[in-house]
Write a protein that holds these residues in place. Structure first.
Motif, PDB file in Angstrom:
ATOM      1  N   VAL A  11      27.691 -14.183  16.330  1.00 11.60           N
ATOM      2  CA  VAL A  11      26.279 -14.530  16.107  1.00 11.60           C
ATOM      3  C   VAL A  11      25.680 -15.164  17.364  1.00 11.60           C
ATOM      4  CG1 VAL A  11      24.724 -16.004  14.805  1.00 11.60           C
ATOM      5  CG2 VAL A  11      26.505 -14.731  13.627  1.00 11.60           C
ATOM      6  N   LEU A  12      26.454 -16.026  18.017  1.00 14.61           N
ATOM      7  CA  LEU A  12      25.953 -16.636  19.254  1.00 14.61           C
ATOM      8  C   LEU A  12      25.675 -15.558  20.299  1.00 14.61           C
ATOM      9  CD1 LEU A  12      28.294 -19.749  19.606  1.00 14.61           C
ATOM     10  CD2 LEU A  12      25.830 -19.805  19.324  1.00 14.61           C
ATOM     11  N   SER A  15      22.513 -13.505  19.292  1.00 11.33           N
ATOM     12  CA  SER A  15      21.269 -14.255  19.539  1.00 11.33           C
ATOM     13  C   SER A  15      21.003 -14.342  21.032  1.00 11.33           C
ATOM     14  CB  SER A  15      21.386 -15.669  18.980  1.00 11.33           C
ATOM     15  OG  SER A  15      21.929 -15.659  17.705  1.00 11.33           O
ATOM     16  N   TRP A  18      19.895 -10.915  22.460  1.00  7.76           N
ATOM     17  CA  TRP A  18      18.505 -10.658  22.022  1.00  7.76           C
ATOM     18  C   TRP A  18      17.524 -11.427  22.911  1.00  7.76           C
ATOM     19  CZ3 TRP A  18      14.874  -8.199  19.327  1.00  7.76           C
ATOM     20  CH2 TRP A  18      13.720  -8.878  18.969  1.00  7.76           C
ATOM     21  N   LEU A  19      17.803 -12.703  23.137  1.00 15.05           N
ATOM     22  CA  LEU A  19      16.880 -13.514  23.928  1.00 15.05           C
ATOM     23  C   LEU A  19      16.853 -13.078  25.388  1.00 15.05           C
ATOM     24  CD1 LEU A  19      17.378 -17.093  22.512  1.00 15.05           C
ATOM     25  CD2 LEU A  19      15.329 -15.688  22.414  1.00 15.05           C
ATOM     26  N   TYR A  26      11.455 -18.919  29.242  1.00 19.69           N
ATOM     27  CA  TYR A  26      12.093 -19.942  28.407  1.00 19.69           C
ATOM     28  C   TYR A  26      13.061 -19.298  27.416  1.00 19.69           C
ATOM     29  CZ  TYR A  26      12.616 -24.112  25.554  1.00 19.69           C
ATOM     30  OH  TYR A  26      13.136 -25.193  24.894  1.00 19.69           O
ATOM     31  N   GLN A  27      12.667 -18.133  26.903  1.00 19.96           N
ATOM     32  CA  GLN A  27      13.556 -17.433  25.981  1.00 19.96           C
ATOM     33  C   GLN A  27      14.851 -17.056  26.674  1.00 19.96           C
ATOM     34  OE1 GLN A  27      10.531 -14.448  25.008  1.00 19.96           O
ATOM     35  NE2 GLN A  27      10.835 -14.955  22.859  1.00 19.96           N
ATOM     36  N   ILE A  30      17.180 -20.102  27.060  1.00 20.10           N
ATOM     37  CA  ILE A  30      17.853 -20.449  25.806  1.00 20.10           C
ATOM     38  C   ILE A  30      18.926 -19.409  25.509  1.00 20.10           C
ATOM     39  CG2 ILE A  30      17.520 -20.729  23.310  1.00 20.10           C
ATOM     40  CD1 ILE A  30      16.272 -22.993  24.688  1.00 20.10           C
ATOM     41  N   LEU A  34      22.947 -19.964  24.902  1.00 19.58           N
ATOM     42  CA  LEU A  34      23.686 -19.510  23.717  1.00 19.58           C
ATOM     43  C   LEU A  34      24.858 -18.628  24.119  1.00 19.58           C
ATOM     44  CD1 LEU A  34      20.749 -18.701  21.262  1.00 19.58           C
ATOM     45  CD2 LEU A  34      22.428 -20.522  21.039  1.00 19.58           C
TER      46      LEU A  34
ATOM     47  N   MET B 638      25.534 -20.910  12.976  1.00 19.73           N
ATOM     48  CA  MET B 638      24.897 -19.593  13.066  1.00 19.73           C
ATOM     49  C   MET B 638      23.410 -19.692  12.764  1.00 19.73           C
ATOM     50  SD  MET B 638      27.626 -17.134  11.210  1.00 19.73           S
ATOM     51  CE  MET B 638      29.336 -17.547  11.174  1.00 19.73           C
ATOM     52  N   ALA B 641      21.778 -20.910  15.829  1.00 19.99           N
ATOM     53  CA  ALA B 641      21.677 -19.905  16.892  1.00 19.99           C
ATOM     54  C   ALA B 641      20.563 -18.918  16.589  1.00 19.99           C
ATOM     55  CB  ALA B 641      23.004 -19.176  17.050  1.00 19.99           C
ATOM     56  N   ILE B 642      20.553 -18.402  15.345  1.00 19.15           N
ATOM     57  CA  ILE B 642      19.522 -17.425  14.992  1.00 19.15           C
ATOM     58  C   ILE B 642      18.147 -18.075  15.029  1.00 19.15           C
ATOM     59  CG2 ILE B 642      18.692 -15.915  13.151  1.00 19.15           C
ATOM     60  CD1 ILE B 642      21.657 -15.592  12.349  1.00 19.15           C
ATOM     61  N   ALA B 644      17.208 -20.586  16.896  1.00 11.27           N
ATOM     62  CA  ALA B 644      16.800 -20.774  18.288  1.00 11.27           C
ATOM     63  C   ALA B 644      16.274 -19.461  18.847  1.00 11.27           C
ATOM     64  CB  ALA B 644      17.980 -21.275  19.124  1.00 11.27           C
ATOM     65  N   ALA B 645      16.982 -18.356  18.539  1.00 14.49           N
ATOM     66  CA  ALA B 645      16.531 -17.064  19.038  1.00 14.49           C
ATOM     67  C   ALA B 645      15.160 -16.724  18.472  1.00 14.49           C
ATOM     68  CB  ALA B 645      17.542 -15.984  18.647  1.00 14.49           C
ATOM     69  N   ALA B 648      12.285 -19.358  20.041  1.00 15.98           N
ATOM     70  CA  ALA B 648      12.190 -19.702  21.465  1.00 15.98           C
ATOM     71  C   ALA B 648      10.865 -19.329  22.100  1.00 15.98           C
ATOM     72  CB  ALA B 648      13.337 -19.036  22.233  1.00 15.98           C
ATOM     73  N   LYS B 649      10.134 -18.389  21.487  1.00 15.59           N
ATOM     74  CA  LYS B 649       8.923 -17.961  22.151  1.00 15.59           C
ATOM     75  C   LYS B 649       7.776 -18.948  21.966  1.00 15.59           C
ATOM     76  CE  LYS B 649       6.198 -13.912  23.096  1.00 15.59           C
ATOM     77  NZ  LYS B 649       5.903 -12.526  22.774  1.00 15.59           N
ATOM     78  N   ARG B 652       9.001 -24.079  21.416  1.00 17.96           N
ATOM     79  CA  ARG B 652      10.067 -24.347  22.384  1.00 17.96           C
ATOM     80  C   ARG B 652      10.884 -25.570  21.998  1.00 17.96           C
ATOM     81  NH1 ARG B 652       5.621 -23.518  26.483  1.00 17.96           N
ATOM     82  NH2 ARG B 652       5.602 -21.259  26.727  1.00 17.96           N
ATOM     83  N   ALA B 655      13.190 -24.752  19.261  1.00 19.72           N
ATOM     84  CA  ALA B 655      14.293 -23.943  19.754  1.00 19.72           C
ATOM     85  C   ALA B 655      15.303 -24.808  20.491  1.00 19.72           C
ATOM     86  CB  ALA B 655      13.755 -22.858  20.685  1.00 19.72           C
ATOM     87  N   LEU B 656      14.796 -25.785  21.228  1.00 25.56           N
ATOM     88  CA  LEU B 656      15.697 -26.669  21.973  1.00 25.56           C
ATOM     89  C   LEU B 656      16.556 -27.486  21.017  1.00 25.56           C
ATOM     90  CD1 LEU B 656      16.640 -27.797  24.638  1.00 25.56           C
ATOM     91  CD2 LEU B 656      14.743 -29.397  24.594  1.00 25.56           C
ATOM     92  N   LEU B 659      19.092 -25.234  19.597  1.00 26.88           N
ATOM     93  CA  LEU B 659      20.121 -24.964  20.598  1.00 26.88           C
ATOM     94  C   LEU B 659      21.105 -26.123  20.657  1.00 26.88           C
ATOM     95  CD1 LEU B 659      21.027 -23.203  23.097  1.00 26.88           C
ATOM     96  CD2 LEU B 659      19.678 -24.774  24.457  1.00 26.88           C
TER      97      LEU B 659
END
Lengths: 111, 993
Positions: A11-12, A15, A18-19, A26-27, A30, A34, B638, B641-642, B644-645, B648-649, B652, B655-656, B659
């Motif tokens: 999963v990490l 993710s 994807w980013l 910034y994406q 992150i 990950l 998990m 993580a998801i 944060a993904a 993140a846009k 922020r 997301a931080l 993370l």
């Protein structure tokens, strides 16, 4: 144990990847963080998962893989964590500089 | 505790003085390079000092080489060997036999003469020390080529000569011709050199050794190998490009843009002779086959003829000499192609003779250029009256070039003619050789005569840029010497050059050394008639062509259109510009996202293909032995993580935080799975990273579009996202399968047991991870902290030039509200609210400083035996500093604390390196550690391994780097208001005017 951790690594990774493909800096930062968790855990896992195994030796003694944890993946990951921090810092600063110069936070420096 | 790198000197047979002599070989090669380093440090206006230095070095090398003669004359081979990478057959081997001695003496002797000449030739306006530095380096590289006893070493020195000759030819880099000529020389000889390198490696593959002695003794093996033709072509590409043989000859005339001393050196005795050297060196093992005869012979014969023919039509003095050099090199190549030992003797002899007369002629041409201001033969004439000495010397030298009797050029040319008549193989090429040789000899007479006649005779010169006169005496001395040796060798060859030539020949041919005679008079025979025909025909040809040549344009008729240079440039433009650009247009992109996609796709494909082709079988998934708490922990991980993904846009901060959640789960996993060191480091790094990104957040732009507006998404965007999602899921699933499969297998035996067994016994610590880091693999750690250091400095440098976007300049919203509140209340000063804000936490944070400092010390000292260590301690200590910044603000901290992270980093790196170097003092390899325990009051028994000093360096550097990065970023908030004030002042000034 193994199944849970590998699912976590999966999963990490997903993710993170994807980013990595996203347009905002910034994406990406992150995403890289990950991914570095995933990679660190993966390397760590190469020494196999051991619960309650002693990581340090008895004074004066010598250890073996049967009784102790595998030190090599740990040593590798330890420095990787620190280098990962340095990489995040560098990337963050590049991100900020690029944003200052171009006025946008798009990865290409323009929308 | 790194395995020591043994470095012992190879055994040298014989007694003590031969061993010393072998060491002299090393000095002979290294002295010019050392001199070059010194010369480059001499200031530009002290040209004479650098000339003296170069002269002394050249003289020293010449004397050393002369001193070694008795050993090589006794047919012994001097060897100096240092193991370098013996596993790969790569050793630093120097080897001197008679032939290498002859070349080394030629290189140093002519080098010395050229230095004397250049001292007076170079103008004070040129950067003279740079010239001599390059000159010496070139001499060293050339000596390296001739003295290499290992093929790979030879290739290295060979490339060095290419590179340094590039710098020398382009010495006057303000001149476009010099730049073009230098680039062309480098491209041609460099490409050839790479081919030769491959060829030499193939020889090493065939013979099983790169050692020259081994190669020279396996001639049959090489000639009978199926790879022989390939090897031959590759090596010839190297040698023929270097020696400017047809069709690669075109670079040499363009290299004449170099200063004349460079031409005199590079194109007489050294650079172009390197190709000939290699051909002769490998002659015993490669020559004699049909392939060799045809390729080498065809190249040599066409070069011999075309070079001589082109030389007649040159108007530039140096151009004439350049083509004549090409032709003479062709002559040597033809001799080598024949495959007979007598021809090889003639080749070696002509190599020496050509070096002497051609060097003196280049010097003479340089004098004429220097004293008249032109090298154009249409402008020059009747100079004999103005410079009789130069003229006489040039006449003797060019007579030698033309092959006039009683001069050295005649002797080797006679040997050439004699060999040309002999039948070596029954084919067309062998049949036409004598005719071509005579014709080329005739042309040589013509261009030699032209060189003399058009420059020194005829009516007095008109409109010369300068009034000609004799040059300074010392500029003539090198020419005296060279011309004198042409004469002496020409008249009494057996007594002068005889023994040296014999030594050289014997070392190349060994038992095959033929009986040859160096007499001047062999009676009335065919070669003499050929010489006579060439002489008479050449003189006649010159007088027929004189009216045409007096006014003709540069270059031979018809052939001048077929210029090698133009073809070369067209090829270069097509390759490096047209094709490269069209490939870039089609396959390249400057956008990051497609590049990322390609990168990940390639990684996935490479991984999948490798795994499947190696028979990867995923382990069966077993749903047993799952700890529910651990599963719950990773469920949270998990989700983090998801999340944060997903966030993140546009969110922020969220997301931080997510993370950080994932990071904490990782950290707990490390604790769970018996890795306390990792957990501690991970936790500390997590804190620092979060603070760092928080500091950066305010400089990012505000959101510009609505997140979930379906109107904004086109179909192509959706498809792209779907593809990315599929890639990501595939990558994640793959990683999961691989890690699960590996982790559910038995642990194989690894080197880990080695470390576990020895950590305490040899490293003196019970924390194996730390012992690995600071002791067993200390060198790796040193590299890693150096990387950290570089990154911190880069961050610092980047932020120095950082200009934030204008819309981020104003104070954050919270500060504005607080300041407005202060302004509204007359009893409050500006800044009160900020100071009172979070008063209690900030007091606590200040008090935390000594506590965290203590924790860092604790982590540091227990590191060798218990979880902790320099890395963790350094980061912990940096947190103590960040807390002070957070509690009091940048200004408050810096008024009270002097923080010098740059110094800490420097000290850290120095301490770590010095610890490593310290073990040298005790005669151990770099970074050997010594362990002992010491009892200290209060702290108790602590390990006092020297590794702890190393760890101290790590600590100091990690602390410095982390603090530097954070402070540099935090400082931007102080600089931003200043920038705002400046911008406002600029605006006001604009309005006033």
């Amino acid at each position: 144990m193994e199944l849970v951790l590998s699912a976590g690594i999966g999963v990490l990774t997903a993710s993170g990847v994807w980013l990595l493909f996203r347009p905002r800096t910034y994406q990406v930062i992150i995403g890289l963080s990950l991914l570095s968790y995933a990679v660190n855990l993966f390397i760590f896992g190469m020494g196999r998962l051991r619960v309650n195994a002693p990581p340090v030796l008895e004074p004066g003694g010598a250890g073996g893989l049967l009784t102790h944890t595998d030190p090599i993946p740990q040593a590798l990951v330890l420095t990787a964590i620190v280098i990962g921090f340095a990489m995040t810092a560098l990337f963050l600063v590049v991100l900020l500089a690029s944003r200052g110069f171009t006025g946008t936070d798009h990865v290409d420096g323009r929308e | 505790m790194d395995p020591s790198r043994s470095c012992h000197f190879g055994k040298i047979e014989g007694n003590g003085h031969i061993e010393i002599a072998a060491t002299l070989l090393l000095i002979l090669v290294l002295a010019p390079f050392a001199g070059s380093l010194v010369a480059i440090c001499i200031p530009a206006h002290k040209g004479t000092a650098s000339a003296w230095l170069s002269g002394c070095i050249a003289l020293f090398c010449l004397a050393t080489s002369a001193g070694l003669y008795p050993i090589v004359a006794a047919n012994k081979v001097l060897r100096y060997n240092v193991d370098w990478l013996p596993e790969f057959g790569l050793n630093f081997t120097l080897r001197m036999d008679g032939f290498a001695w002859m070349f080394a003496s030629l290189v140093t002797a002519i080098g010395l003469l050229v230095v004397i000449y250049a001292r007076y030739y170079m103008s004070a306006n040129d950067p003279v020390p740079r010239f001599f530095a390059l000159f010496l380096a070139f001499m060293g590289a050339m000596l390296g080529v001739v003295l290499s006893g290992n093929l790979i070493l030879l290739a290295i020195f060979w490339e060095l000569t290419s590179i340094i000759s590039f710098l020398l030819i382009g010495y006057w880099h303000h001149n476009a011709n010099a730049r073009d000529g230098a680039r062309m020389a480098l491209t041609v000889t460099g490409t050839g050199g790479l081919c030769m390198f491959v060829g030499l490696m193939l020889i090493g593959h065939i013979v099983g050794s790169y050692d020259l002695d081994a190669v020279l003794s396996s001639g049959d093996m090489i000639r009978n190998d199926p790879l022989y033709t390939t090897v031959l072509i590759l090596i010839l590409l190297g040698a023929l490009t270097k020696s400017a043989q047809f069709p690669f000859h075109f670079w040499l005339p363009h290299a004449m843009a170099a200063p004349t001393p460079v031409s005199a050196y590079l194109h007489s005795a050294t650079l172009v002779k390197a190709g000939v050297f290699l051909l002769i060196r490998l002659w015993p093992v490669m020559a004699g086959t049909d392939q060799w005869f045809w390729i080498v012979g065809l190249a040599g014969l066409s070069t011999l003829l075309l070079g001589a023919y082109f030389a007649i039509f040159q108007q530039d003095l140096k151009g004439l000499l350049a083509y004549s050099t090409i032709s003479h090199l062709g002559l040597i190549t033809v001799l080598l192609s024949l495959g007979s030992p007598l021809a090889a003797v003639a080749a070696i002899f002509h190599t020496m003779n050509h070096a002497t007369f051609k060097a003196s002629l280049f010097m003479a041409a340089g004098i004429i250029d220097h004293e008249t201001g032109t090298r154009d033969m249409r402008k020059l004439s009747g100079l004999f009256k103005y410079m009789p000495i130069t003229a006489t010397l040039a006449m003797v030298a060019s007579a030698s070039m033309a092959g006039v009797p009683l001069l050295n050029g005649f002797l080797s040319k006679e040997m050439f003619f004699a060999e040309a008549i002999e039948t070596h193989k029954y084919n067309l090429l062998d049949t036409i050789t004598p005719y071509v040789a005579t014709l080329a000899g005739m042309f040589a007479v013509t261009y030699s005569l032209r060189f003399i006649y058009s420059v020194f005779f005829g009516p007095p010169p008109q409109d010369l840029p300068k009034t000609p006169h004799e040059p300074p005496h010392w500029m003539l001395v090198p020419i005296y010497f060279l011309v004198f040796s042409c004469l002496v060798v020409g008249v009494i060859p057996a007594w002068t050059i005889g023994p040296f030539l014999h030594t050289a020949v014997q070392s190349v041919l060994g038992d095959a050394t033929p009986v040859y005679s160096l007499a001047v008079w062999h009676g009335w025979n065919l070669p003499l008639f050929m010489s006579l025909i060439a002489l008479v025909g050449g003189v006649g040809l010159f007088f027929i062509m004189r009216p045409y040549l007096a006014t003709s344009i540069e270059g031979p008729p018809f052939f001048r259109r077929l210029e090698g240079q133009r073809i070369f440039e067209r090829v270069l433009v097509t390759l490096s510009w047209k094709w490269a650009r069209s490939i870039e247009m089609r396959a390249g992109t400057r956008r990051l996202q497609p590049q990322m996609r390609v990168l990940v796709a390639v990684a996935i494909v490479a991984g999948t293909v490798t795994l499947l082709s190696q028979g990867f079988k995923p382990a069966n998934i077993v749903l047993r032995n799952i700890d529910p708490a651990f599963a719950l922990l990773w469920l949270v991980g998990m989700v983090c993580a998801i999340g944060a993904a997903y966030q993140a846009k546009f969110h922020r901060l969220a997301a931080l935080v997510l993370l950080g959640g994932a990071g904490l789960v990782t950290c707990v996993t490390f604790v769970w799975l018996s890795a306390p060191d990792l957990a501690a480091t991970q936790l500390l790094v997590e804190i620092v990273t979060t603070v760092l990104i928080l500091l950066g957040l305010r400089w990012l732009p505000k959101r510009i579009e609505d997140p979930d507006d379906p109107e904004m998404m086109t179909i192509s965007t959706r498809l792209r996202r779907l593809r990315d999602l599929a890639t990501a899921v595939f990558a994640g699933f793959g990683m999961m399968l691989i890690s699960y499969t590996v982790m559910s297998r038995e642990m194989p035996e690894t080197i880990s047991s080695y470390f576990l067994e020895r950590a305490y016994r040899e490293g003196g610590g019970t924390n194996v991870v730390n012992v690995i880091l600071v002791d067993f693999r200390g060198f790796d750690t040193l590299g890693e902290i150096a990387v950290l250091c570089i990154v911190a400095l880069t961050v610092f440098a980047l932020l120095l030039r950082f200009r934030p976007a204008t819309e981020s300049l104003e104070a954050p919203e919270q500060q504005r509200v607080q300041n407005a509140f202060d302004d509204d209340h007359p009893d409050r000063k500006k800044g009160d609210s900020i100071a009172e804000y979070l008063l209690v936490p900030s007091v606590i944070m200040r008090w935390m400083f000594p506590v965290i400092g203590m924790l860092a010390a604790f982590l540091f000292f227990r590191g060798h035996d218990l979880p902790g260590g320099g890395f963790a301690a350094g980061i912990a200590m940096s947190i103590a500093f960040i807390l002070q910044y957070m509690a009091g603000g940048t200004r408050w901290v810096e008024e009270r604390l002097r923080i010098h992270p740059l110094r800490w980093m420097a000290i850290g790196l120095l301490v770590a390196t010095a610890t490593g170097l310290g073990s040298w003092v005790f005669g151990y390899p770099f970074l050997t550690s010594h362990a002992q325990y010491a009892s200290l009051p209060i702290l108790g028994k602590i390990p006092l391994a020297s590794a702890i000093l190393f760890d101290l360096g790590v600590f100091s550097l990690v602390l410095g780097a982390t603090v530097l990065i954070l402070i540099a970023l935090a400082h931007q908030s102080v600089r931003a208001p200043r920038a705002q004030i400046r911008a406002a002042a600029k605006l006001a000034a604009k309005e006033n005017t």
